[in-house]
Design an enzyme around this catalytic site. Structure first.
Site, PDB file in Angstrom:
ATOM      1  N   ASP A   1      17.494  -9.902  79.817  1.00 36.31           N
ATOM      2  CA  ASP A   1      18.753 -10.518  80.102  1.00 36.31           C
ATOM      3  C   ASP A   1      19.830  -9.577  79.698  1.00 36.31           C
ATOM      4  OD1 ASP A   1      20.750 -12.162  80.921  1.00 36.31           O
ATOM      5  OD2 ASP A   1      20.638 -13.501  79.635  1.00 36.31           O
TER       6      ASP A   1
ATOM      7  N   ILE B   1      32.687 -18.247  69.497  1.00 39.83           N
ATOM      8  CA  ILE B   1      33.027 -17.115  69.709  1.00 39.83           C
ATOM      9  C   ILE B   1      32.007 -16.411  70.875  1.00 39.83           C
ATOM     10  CG2 ILE B   1      33.861 -15.936  67.722  1.00 39.83           C
ATOM     11  CD1 ILE B   1      30.931 -15.098  67.035  1.00 39.83           C
TER      12      ILE B   1
ATOM     13  N   PHE C   1      21.369 -18.744  76.019  1.00 38.50           N
ATOM     14  CA  PHE C   1      20.644 -19.480  75.115  1.00 38.50           C
ATOM     15  C   PHE C   1      21.388 -20.674  74.445  1.00 38.50           C
ATOM     16  CE2 PHE C   1      18.665 -15.334  75.884  1.00 38.50           C
ATOM     17  CZ  PHE C   1      17.396 -15.668  76.683  1.00 38.50           C
ATOM     18  N   GLY C   2      22.461 -20.471  74.438  1.00 38.14           N
ATOM     19  CA  GLY C   2      23.390 -21.522  73.448  1.00 38.14           C
ATOM     20  C   GLY C   2      24.655 -20.768  73.197  1.00 38.14           C
TER      21      GLY C   2
ATOM     22  N   LYS D   1      23.955 -18.478  66.189  1.00 33.80           N
ATOM     23  CA  LYS D   1      23.838 -18.936  67.492  1.00 33.80           C
ATOM     24  C   LYS D   1      23.038 -20.100  67.593  1.00 33.80           C
ATOM     25  CE  LYS D   1      23.060 -16.253  70.947  1.00 33.80           C
ATOM     26  NZ  LYS D   1      22.841 -15.544  72.403  1.00 33.80           N
TER      27      LYS D   1
END
Ligand code: NAG
Ligand code: NAG
Length: 879
Positions: free
Chosen positions: A663, A545, A550-551, A567
């Site tokens: 971020d 999604i 970070f991934g 995550k």
């Protein structure tokens, strides 16, 4: 003999005798030495008494040096009575009561007359008395003279220090004599105000007071009111028909209590301000009401568990409304940014602004007839106002301006006037000028115009006076030069030290220790998930999604039916498992409605997974930039801006320590069906080590939202997030990425309409200068916007992206500005010239990607390609 051994031990401890050579000497030797050299001083450090002390007791800092001056503690040792200094290096000592977990002083006896480290506090049947070095009367401070039968001094678990007689009846208690703090259980009564400290480090009485009136609590500066409790947006008035008796606080809020005359049994609540979180670990926390040295009332919450102090509540909400925040004639904007009013400049002392060339401020009392003719009035800009005027009646009404000024000229304590044209009201500023504020809206006729009384130079200043500033400057210049050299040198040194520390810290190779004993050793960890269970929950990581910096993020459903977002962190720094877990524990503790909740984690076999609550509408970038049928309405956008601002403000100042997000961008702002707004990925930047990204070893975040300081190497602070947030505000207004090809209809400089490269922040700056805000708004909204709302958001954004970090407002101020409690000042366009630079270069390049600089591929999101590589170079090149 035991006494001698004790002296032996104490002496060695005190004098730092480390000595092998000395230890074998017999104790009597030491006592002899001791008596010879140190006999005038009491060297025996007494034990700290618990709960109470009997008369014929003396204490000095020196005699209790082993316990840092503490001689009495409350039964559970939450509070201590001490003779101590406020700064560790200070030679000024005070008799104080301290809340031990937070180290906060809650009461002090002699704040205006400090004593030395050997001065004594004596406790006798006649009460307490504090003597200076000479030890002879009169004492520096004492309890009232009519006490003659004090039998014990007790420090209660509430922090109250009480003098009791033999029947345990209170003769005197510290709670009746507050300094600048009230604690739960203590009542602030009429006639016993809280008085601020002069400065952060100077304990003596300052100029602010928290006093009670018949129907309210008020803050005063030099006797002039500038705040009332009832005005606070969080305050609720329960009755108007009662007389205030005291103010108190408990775990649910702050209350003004009083009696209504008819039933004089129990006090009733007159005004209350209730705390909004009475949940969580409240039994572990402790709140105080403190009048700080800037004149604001703070409620400081100490969590005993984490030994942290958090300012939970501050009033006035807009710190510009404390009367001397920017010194005399300083203009306060954006909650504490100061400059001098137009036609004034900083004076020799930091806290005042003085008129430019040719005149001086009228001095109090200098109004003899000889200078009458040289009195002049400098008018202040019409958008400036004086807070104190809101709380007084005009000095004169139906006057014209010249009458108003003339009568000020003849009044020795009048320093200037404020005049309202349409009502003829004239307000005197007496004794001294405080700071000025910017009016939120400048209605021309009905508002006050300020005039500062000045005296022509040649009259008031003798030759000596005029030379004084020059002399000071001449003396200061060499000093300044030295200071500058030293600071540059230390800055360089500090940078080096920092870099080398980082290098060392990450030098160890990737190490994943095994063994779950780690889990137990780190308190506060959220739920640890099993990798296989998460694999099942996400059906083998089937539904992706999102993909953040970070991934990747996958949707999952836990066995109990709750949806979660999982995550998978791919770009881990090379820190070990312990560091990872500590970070996770820290993130897991952060709870706020505008922050995505971390539900758990998984750290098995080198896998690093984070399990978050699921937000079903995902991040706002898709809705905002693509939209399709469901374009985000203006109110929704405003709600997102406010929610994100609140979440960030909490990260910056509401937690145990400041968390810099690093971020902030639309991809990290999530919403759900009910339009709850939550920030994700906070705290993660610390998990990413300075990886192999070449030059930008410390750079985190996403280009396009990166503040200039990332590239200049200046220090990264919470203001770095403010910049990124500002960039995001622009995108909320336009519905487009800041750097994109946009259709711009020909207005002046171009024929017809054309597609051209537009750098939106620059466009916003230009439109702001022409006050054409509405043209900036996303066309898809079809004009369904409030003009003022747009203007406000654009102005706030222009403040947030100021090049100089300290000019940017704090996120708490951004919240205040968006909510409307804090006026939005005119953005300083000088701090935005760098936007013109990028915009121009982008236009020259026709919006094509201009790769001045090839940034090494890293784990960072590269969604901002065309302009941002260009920007990066622009920013560094501009220096
Ligand atoms: C006074 O209080 C102390 C401590 O609570 C207690 O031990 C003592 O008996 C009390 N004295 C009287 C007279 O009540
Ligand atoms: C705090 O004091 C107020 C006013 O007396 C009262 O209404 C309220 O219940 C108190 N709260 C607690 C938790 O004791």
């Amino acid at each position: 003999m035991p006494l001698l051994s004790y002296i032996h031990a104490a002496l060695r401890r005190r004098m730092g005798f480390s000595g092998v050579a000395l230890t074998h000497l017999p104790p009597p030797f030491f006592s002899a030495v001791f008596l010879l050299f140190f006999s005038p001083m009491a060297v025996l450090s007494g034990p700290v008494s618990v709960s109470s002390i009997s008369p014929n007791f003396t204490a000095s800092y020196y005699s209790f040096i082993d316990s840092s001056g503490a001689f009495l503690s409350s039964p559970d040792t939450t509070f201590q009575a001490r003779i101590s200094s406020i700064n560790s290096d200070s030679k000024s000592f005070y008799f104080v009561v301290v809340h031990v977990p937070s180290n906060a002083v809650i009461w002090s006896a002699n704040r205006n007359s400090p004593i030395s480290q050997s001065s004594e506090l004596r406790f006798s049947n006649y009460g307490l008395a504090l003597y200076d070095d000479s030890g002879s009367p009169p004492p520096v401070w004492s309890t009232p003279e009519n006490i003659s039968a004090a039998a014990s001094l007790r420090l209660l678990e509430s922090g109250n220090l009480a003098l009791l007689d033999s029947a345990n009846v209170s003769l005197w208690q510290s709670f009746d004599h507050p300094t600048d703090v009230i604690v739960p259980g203590q009542n602030l009564t009429v006639g016993k105000p809280l008085i601020s400290s002069s400065t952060d480090s100077n304990f003596s009485e300052g100029n602010y007071r928290l006093v009670l009136s018949d129907d309210d609590a008020m803050l005063q500066w030099k006797g002039m009111t500038y705040w009332k409790m009832s005005m606070d947006p969080r305050a609720f008035r329960h009755t108007a028909a009662a007389t205030v008796e005291y103010m108190m606080m408990n775990t649910s809020g702050v209350y003004l209590m009083g009696k209504n005359g008819i039933n004089h049994l129990d006090a009733i609540v007159i005004i209350s301000i209730e705390f909004n979180d009475s949940s969580g670990d409240d039994s572990m926390s402790f709140r105080t009401i403190k009048l700080d040295h800037n004149g604001a009332v703070d409620i400081v919450k100490t969590s005993a568990k984490y030994a942290s102090n958090v300012r939970e509540f501050t009033s006035p909400v807009d710190s510009c409304r404390t009367p001397y925040i920017c010194g005399s004639l300083g203009v306060c904007s954006n909650g504490g940014y100061c400059r001098c009013a137009l036609s004034f400049h900083p004076g020799t002392s930091n806290s005042e602004c003085v008129p430019a060339e040719g005149s001086n401020l009228a001095m109090e009392g200098s109004c003899n007839s000889s200078i009458m003719s040289s009195i002049n009035y400098l008018s202040l800009r019409e958008d400036l106002d004086y807070v104190l005027n809101d709380f007084v009646d005009p000095t004169m009404v139906n006057a014209n301006l010249s009458t108003c000024q003339r009568s000020c000229s003849t009044n020795c304590s009048c320093m200037g006037v404020f005049y309202v044209r349409n009502s003829g009201s004239c307000y005197f500023v007496t004794d001294s000028f405080g700071s000025l504020v910017i009016k939120s809206s400048s209605t021309s006729d009905g508002s006050r115009m300020g005039y500062v009384k000045v005296v022509n130079n040649n009259v008031v200043s003798s030759e000596k006076l005029r030379k004084f500033p020059i002399l000071v400057v001449a003396l200061l210049l060499p000093l300044l030069a030295i200071v500058a050299v030293i600071s540059v040198a230390s800055l360089i040194w500090f940078r080096r030290a920092k870099t080398s520390k980082i290098d060392r810290g990450y030098a160890s190779p990737l190490s994943f220790e095994n063994g779950d004993e780690l889990f137990d050793s780190i308190p506060g960890l959220p739920v640890a998930f099993d990798y296989n269970n998460l694999f099942t929950a996400t059906k083998g990581f089937a539904t992706k999604i999102g993909a953040g910096g970070f991934g990747s993020v996958y949707k999952g459903t836990l066995p109990d039916g709750t949806d979660v977002a999982v995550k998978k962190i791919t770009c881990l720094g090379s820190q070990g498992k312990r560091e990872f877990l500590s970070e996770i524990a820290a993130i897991g503790k952060v709870h706020h409605v505008n922050l995505v909740r971390l539900k758990g984690f998984c750290a098995e076999n080198g896998q690093r997974l984070l399990v978050y609550e699921f937000m079903n509408r995902g991040s706002i970038d898709r809705t905002l930039f693509e939209g399709g049928d469901c374009v985000l309405g203006w109110d929704e956008r405003f709600g997102i801006a406010l929610g994100a601002a609140r979440g960030l403000a909490y990260l910056h100042s509401g937690c145990e320590y400041t968390i810099i997000h690093c971020d902030i961008k639309p991809e990290n702002i999530l919403v759900d069906d009910k339009l709850h707004v939550k920030i994700s990925d906070f705290g993660l930047s610390k998990l990413v080590g300075p990886d192999e990204s070449g030059i930008f070893t410390t750079m985190r975040g996403t280009r396009g939202y990166l503040a200039p300081e990332w590239l200049t190497g200046a220090s990264i602070s919470d203001k770095t997030d403010v910049y990124s947030y500002g960039m995001m505000l622009f995108e909320l207004v336009s519905g487009k990425k800041n750097s994109s090809l946009q259709h711009r209809s020909g207005s002046g400089d171009g024929p017809g309409g054309s597609n051209r490269a537009v750098y939106f922040p620059l466009l916003a700056l230009e439109m702001h200068e022409e006050k054409r805000y509405v043209e900036l708004v996303d066309r898809r909204l079809g004009g369904r916007v409030g003009v003022e709302g747009v203007e406000k958001v654009v102005r706030v954004a222009l403040w947030c992206v100021q090049e100089e970090p300290r000019r940017r407002p704090s996120m708490a101020n951004v919240v205040g500005m968006l909510e409307g409690g804090v006026a939005v000042a005119e953005p300083e366009v000088e701090g935005l010239n760098f936007l013109r630079f990028y915009g121009r270069r982008l236009a020259e390049a026709g919006g094509e990607e201009v790769a001045f600089y090839e940034q090494p591929e890293s784990g960072f999101n590269r969604s901002y390609d065309s302009l941002s590589s260009y920007m990066s170079d622009g920013i560094s090149g501009a220096r």
